[in-house]
Scaffold this motif. Structure first.
Motif, mmCIF file in Angstrom:
data_model
loop_
_atom_site.group_PDB
_atom_site.id
_atom_site.type_symbol
_atom_site.label_atom_id
_atom_site.label_comp_id
_atom_site.label_asym_id
_atom_site.label_seq_id
_atom_site.Cartn_x
_atom_site.Cartn_y
_atom_site.Cartn_z
ATOM 1 N N LEU A 177 -1.538 1.223 0.160
ATOM 2 C CA LEU A 177 -0.929 -0.078 0.433
ATOM 3 C C LEU A 177 -1.668 -0.787 1.565
ATOM 4 C CD1 LEU A 177 1.235 -2.223 0.011
ATOM 5 C CD2 LEU A 177 2.734 -0.888 1.521
ATOM 6 N N ALA A 178 -1.988 -0.053 2.622
ATOM 7 C CA ALA A 178 -2.723 -0.643 3.751
ATOM 8 C C ALA A 178 -4.065 -1.194 3.274
ATOM 9 C CB ALA A 178 -2.923 0.394 4.850
ATOM 10 N N GLN A 194 -7.460 -5.807 2.045
ATOM 11 C CA GLN A 194 -8.311 -6.514 1.083
ATOM 12 C C GLN A 194 -7.799 -7.920 0.817
ATOM 13 O OE1 GLN A 194 -9.226 -4.502 -2.600
ATOM 14 N NE2 GLN A 194 -9.696 -2.590 -1.534
ATOM 15 N N SER A 195 -6.471 -8.080 0.811
ATOM 16 C CA SER A 195 -5.910 -9.407 0.545
ATOM 17 C C SER A 195 -6.172 -10.362 1.708
ATOM 18 C CB SER A 195 -4.406 -9.307 0.262
ATOM 19 O OG SER A 195 -3.670 -9.062 1.440
ATOM 20 N N ILE A 207 -14.370 -5.670 -0.422
ATOM 21 C CA ILE A 207 -15.443 -5.022 0.316
ATOM 22 C C ILE A 207 -16.602 -4.777 -0.636
ATOM 23 C CG2 ILE A 207 -16.073 -2.903 1.541
ATOM 24 C CD1 ILE A 207 -13.119 -2.700 2.381
ATOM 25 N N ASP A 208 -17.812 -5.003 -0.145
ATOM 26 C CA ASP A 208 -19.009 -4.749 -0.929
ATOM 27 C C ASP A 208 -19.026 -3.277 -1.341
ATOM 28 O OD1 ASP A 208 -21.638 -4.046 -1.706
ATOM 29 O OD2 ASP A 208 -22.486 -5.650 -0.494
ATOM 30 N N PRO A 209 -19.086 -2.989 -2.642
ATOM 31 C CA PRO A 209 -19.049 -1.599 -3.101
ATOM 32 C C PRO A 209 -20.167 -0.733 -2.514
ATOM 33 C CG PRO A 209 -18.868 -3.108 -4.969
ATOM 34 C CD PRO A 209 -19.153 -3.925 -3.748
#
Length: 77
Positions: free
Chosen positions: A23-24, A29-30, A35-37
């Protein structure tokens, strides 16, 4: 559906450790965007490398207190 912040907060705090982490991650991310893979994989690789280094005895852990004490000594020189 839960819409009250306190209800959401309480539900989140009652999750197990793994789901709290998931969840964190989703919440960050929201806020920050995806994030760049490649960067994410580089961090995963680095963590794995450090973990193996600790297991093999090539590296060791030090308390924050000791590290800060040593840093202060070096700065004072």
């Amino acid at each position: 559906m839960i819409t009250d912040f306190k209800e959401i907060e309480n539900s989140a705090l009652n999750l197990d450790r793994k789901n709290k982490a998931r969840l964190a991650d989703k919440l960050l991310q929201s806020i920050q965007g995806k994030i760049d893979p490649e960067i994410e994989q580089a961090w995963v690789d680095e963590v794995q490398k450090r973990k193996e280094s600790l297991k093999s005895g090539d590296a060791s852990l030090h308390s924050a207190t000791d590290v800060l004490k040593e840093a202060r000594k070096r700065i004072e020189k």
